[in-house]
Write a protein that holds these residues in place. Structure first.
Motif, PDB file in Angstrom:
ATOM      1  N   THR A  37      -9.946  -0.315  24.237  1.00 27.81           N
ATOM      2  CA  THR A  37     -10.362   0.497  25.364  1.00 27.81           C
ATOM      3  C   THR A  37      -9.457   1.712  25.470  1.00 27.81           C
ATOM      4  N   TYR A  38     -10.068   2.888  25.574  1.00 26.76           N
ATOM      5  CA  TYR A  38      -9.350   4.151  25.738  1.00 26.76           C
ATOM      6  C   TYR A  38      -9.685   4.706  27.111  1.00 26.76           C
ATOM      7  N   LEU A  39      -8.651   4.958  27.907  1.00 23.99           N
ATOM      8  CA  LEU A  39      -8.831   5.516  29.236  1.00 23.99           C
ATOM      9  C   LEU A  39      -8.873   7.032  29.141  1.00 23.99           C
ATOM     10  N   ILE A  40      -9.878   7.631  29.761  1.00 21.78           N
ATOM     11  CA  ILE A  40     -10.027   9.081  29.799  1.00 21.78           C
ATOM     12  C   ILE A  40      -9.867   9.511  31.249  1.00 21.78           C
ATOM     13  N   GLU A  41      -8.785  10.227  31.535  1.00 27.24           N
ATOM     14  CA  GLU A  41      -8.595  10.781  32.875  1.00 27.24           C
ATOM     15  C   GLU A  41      -9.529  11.972  33.032  1.00 27.24           C
ATOM     16  N   VAL A  42     -10.035  12.186  34.244  1.00 22.58           N
ATOM     17  CA  VAL A  42     -11.023  13.234  34.488  1.00 22.58           C
ATOM     18  C   VAL A  42     -10.587  14.098  35.664  1.00 22.58           C
ATOM     19  N   GLU A  43     -10.695  15.405  35.495  1.00 21.81           N
ATOM     20  CA  GLU A  43     -10.486  16.369  36.568  1.00 21.81           C
ATOM     21  C   GLU A  43     -11.642  17.358  36.516  1.00 21.81           C
ATOM     22  N   THR A  44     -11.905  17.989  37.647  1.00 18.20           N
ATOM     23  CA  THR A  44     -12.886  19.075  37.645  1.00 18.20           C
ATOM     24  C   THR A  44     -12.229  20.340  38.169  1.00 18.20           C
ATOM     25  N   HIS A  45     -12.688  21.457  37.655  1.00 15.68           N
ATOM     26  CA  HIS A  45     -12.269  22.786  38.108  1.00 15.68           C
ATOM     27  C   HIS A  45     -13.546  23.580  38.350  1.00 15.68           C
ATOM     28  N   ASP A  56      -8.836  14.063  29.730  1.00 10.26           N
ATOM     29  CA  ASP A  56      -7.457  13.914  29.278  1.00 10.26           C
ATOM     30  C   ASP A  56      -7.224  12.490  28.792  1.00 10.26           C
ATOM     31  N   SER A  57      -6.692  12.380  27.595  1.00 11.30           N
ATOM     32  CA  SER A  57      -6.397  11.084  26.996  1.00 11.30           C
ATOM     33  C   SER A  57      -5.330  11.284  25.927  1.00 11.30           C
ATOM     34  N   PRO A  58      -4.497  10.293  25.689  1.00 12.45           N
ATOM     35  CA  PRO A  58      -3.534  10.420  24.586  1.00 12.45           C
ATOM     36  C   PRO A  58      -4.210  10.741  23.253  1.00 12.45           C
ATOM     37  N   VAL A  59      -5.446  10.279  23.059  1.00 13.60           N
ATOM     38  CA  VAL A  59      -6.183  10.581  21.830  1.00 13.60           C
ATOM     39  C   VAL A  59      -6.368  12.091  21.684  1.00 13.60           C
ATOM     40  N   PHE A  60      -6.668  12.783  22.782  1.00 10.94           N
ATOM     41  CA  PHE A  60      -6.881  14.231  22.743  1.00 10.94           C
ATOM     42  C   PHE A  60      -5.555  14.998  22.733  1.00 10.94           C
ATOM     43  N   ARG A  61      -4.534  14.450  23.401  1.00  5.20           N
ATOM     44  CA  ARG A  61      -3.251  15.146  23.524  1.00  5.20           C
ATOM     45  C   ARG A  61      -2.485  15.230  22.207  1.00  5.20           C
ATOM     46  N   THR A  62      -2.924  14.504  21.184  1.00  8.93           N
ATOM     47  CA  THR A  62      -2.258  14.626  19.880  1.00  8.93           C
ATOM     48  C   THR A  62      -2.582  15.959  19.221  1.00  8.93           C
ATOM     49  N   GLN A  63      -3.602  16.655  19.721  1.00  9.91           N
ATOM     50  CA  GLN A  63      -4.000  17.945  19.174  1.00  9.91           C
ATOM     51  C   GLN A  63      -3.260  19.069  19.893  1.00  9.91           C
ATOM     52  N   THR A  64      -3.333  20.293  19.341  1.00  8.86           N
ATOM     53  CA  THR A  64      -2.646  21.448  19.909  1.00  8.86           C
ATOM     54  C   THR A  64      -3.633  22.578  20.161  1.00  8.86           C
ATOM     55  N   LYS A  65      -3.152  23.603  20.845  1.00 13.08           N
ATOM     56  CA  LYS A  65      -3.983  24.785  21.097  1.00 13.08           C
ATOM     57  C   LYS A  65      -4.442  25.402  19.771  1.00 13.08           C
ATOM     58  N   ALA A  66      -3.539  25.488  18.803  1.00 15.93           N
ATOM     59  CA  ALA A  66      -3.870  26.076  17.506  1.00 15.93           C
ATOM     60  C   ALA A  66      -4.789  25.174  16.678  1.00 15.93           C
ATOM     61  N   ASP A  67      -4.657  23.873  16.852  1.00 19.69           N
ATOM     62  CA  ASP A  67      -5.465  22.898  16.103  1.00 19.69           C
ATOM     63  C   ASP A  67      -6.055  21.875  17.063  1.00 19.69           C
ATOM     64  N   PRO A  68      -7.126  22.250  17.776  1.00 20.38           N
ATOM     65  CA  PRO A  68      -7.679  21.335  18.778  1.00 20.38           C
ATOM     66  C   PRO A  68      -8.439  20.140  18.194  1.00 20.38           C
ATOM     67  N   TYR A  69      -8.715  20.182  16.887  1.00 23.21           N
ATOM     68  CA  TYR A  69      -9.438  19.092  16.227  1.00 23.21           C
ATOM     69  C   TYR A  69      -8.564  18.491  15.142  1.00 23.21           C
ATOM     70  N   ALA A  79     -11.810   9.444  13.097  1.00 24.21           N
ATOM     71  CA  ALA A  79     -12.956   8.661  13.571  1.00 24.21           C
ATOM     72  C   ALA A  79     -12.751   8.240  15.021  1.00 24.21           C
ATOM     73  N   ILE A  80     -11.544   7.805  15.352  1.00 23.45           N
ATOM     74  CA  ILE A  80     -11.248   7.402  16.727  1.00 23.45           C
ATOM     75  C   ILE A  80     -11.348   8.606  17.656  1.00 23.45           C
ATOM     76  N   PHE A  81     -10.791   9.753  17.250  1.00 22.25           N
ATOM     77  CA  PHE A  81     -10.859  10.969  18.068  1.00 22.25           C
ATOM     78  C   PHE A  81     -12.308  11.331  18.377  1.00 22.25           C
ATOM     79  N   TYR A  82     -13.148  11.440  17.333  1.00 22.81           N
ATOM     80  CA  TYR A  82     -14.519  11.897  17.540  1.00 22.81           C
ATOM     81  C   TYR A  82     -15.392  10.858  18.228  1.00 22.81           C
ATOM     82  N   SER A  83     -15.155   9.590  17.972  1.00 21.77           N
ATOM     83  CA  SER A  83     -15.891   8.549  18.694  1.00 21.77           C
ATOM     84  C   SER A  83     -15.546   8.601  20.176  1.00 21.77           C
ATOM     85  N   THR A  84     -14.257   8.709  20.485  1.00 26.09           N
ATOM     86  CA  THR A  84     -13.811   8.799  21.878  1.00 26.09           C
ATOM     87  C   THR A  84     -14.394  10.044  22.544  1.00 26.09           C
ATOM     88  N   TRP A  85     -14.345  11.182  21.854  1.00 23.03           N
ATOM     89  CA  TRP A  85     -14.878  12.434  22.396  1.00 23.03           C
ATOM     90  C   TRP A  85     -16.379  12.306  22.686  1.00 23.03           C
TER      91      TRP A  85
END
Length: 152
Positions: A37-45, A56-69, A79-85
């Motif tokens: 189970t991967y928890l995805i925190e959610v905010e709205t703007h 927001d999730s640790p899975v996504f936070r491993t990426q950077t502004k220069a390399d978001p994927y 596979a985990i990143f894209y499945s979670t996304w």
């Protein structure tokens, strides 16, 4: 990007090297990949009558502004990143039932509508990385079941 009549805009994932202004907290989402189970925190703007959903999730936070994927497309962390996304995109669509079209920004997000079945959502697909043409290369046949399994 997801757009609806109420102006819900793009879901965006947070990357690790940026500071984000605080948003309006929303109920988190949970997705399951490889039985984990991967928890995805959610905010709205909201800006100019468009509501952006920030994921927001640790899975996504491993990426950077220069390399978001993830840099590779043939390993389990990708596979985990894209499945979670994709699962998070589907959960966003379920959360905002007025969403009436999904702009898929490259093939990486193309599996999200499958998670919505039997609901059908119109999509518009923009392909940027023609080099990959939506294919997921694997090093050997033995690795294939693991990659495919990330999408249940």
């Amino acid at each position: 990007m997801i757009i609806d009549k109420e102006c819900h805009g793009s879901p965006l994932s947070k990357v690790g090297d940026l500071e984000y202004p605080p948003g309006e907290p929303a109920e988190p989402m949970e997705v399951i990949t490889f039985g984990e189970t991967y928890l995805i925190e959610v905010e709205t703007h909201t800006l100019d009558n468009i509501t952006y959903v920030i994921l927001d999730s640790p899975v996504f936070r491993t990426q950077t502004k220069a390399d978001p994927y993830p840099p590779r497309m043939d390993d389990l962390s990708s596979a985990i990143f894209y499945s979670t996304w994709n699962q998070a995109i589907a959960a966003t669509v379920r959360r905002f039932p007025t969403i009436d079209i999904y702009h898929i920004n490259d093939y990486h997000g193309a599996i999200a509508p499958i998670y919505l079945l039997p609901k059908v959502l119109p999509v518009c697909l923009s392909l940027h990385n023609a080099e990959f043409q939506g294919l997921w290369p694997v090093k050997c046949y033995a690795a294939r079941p693991d990659n495919v399994g990330s999408y249940h």
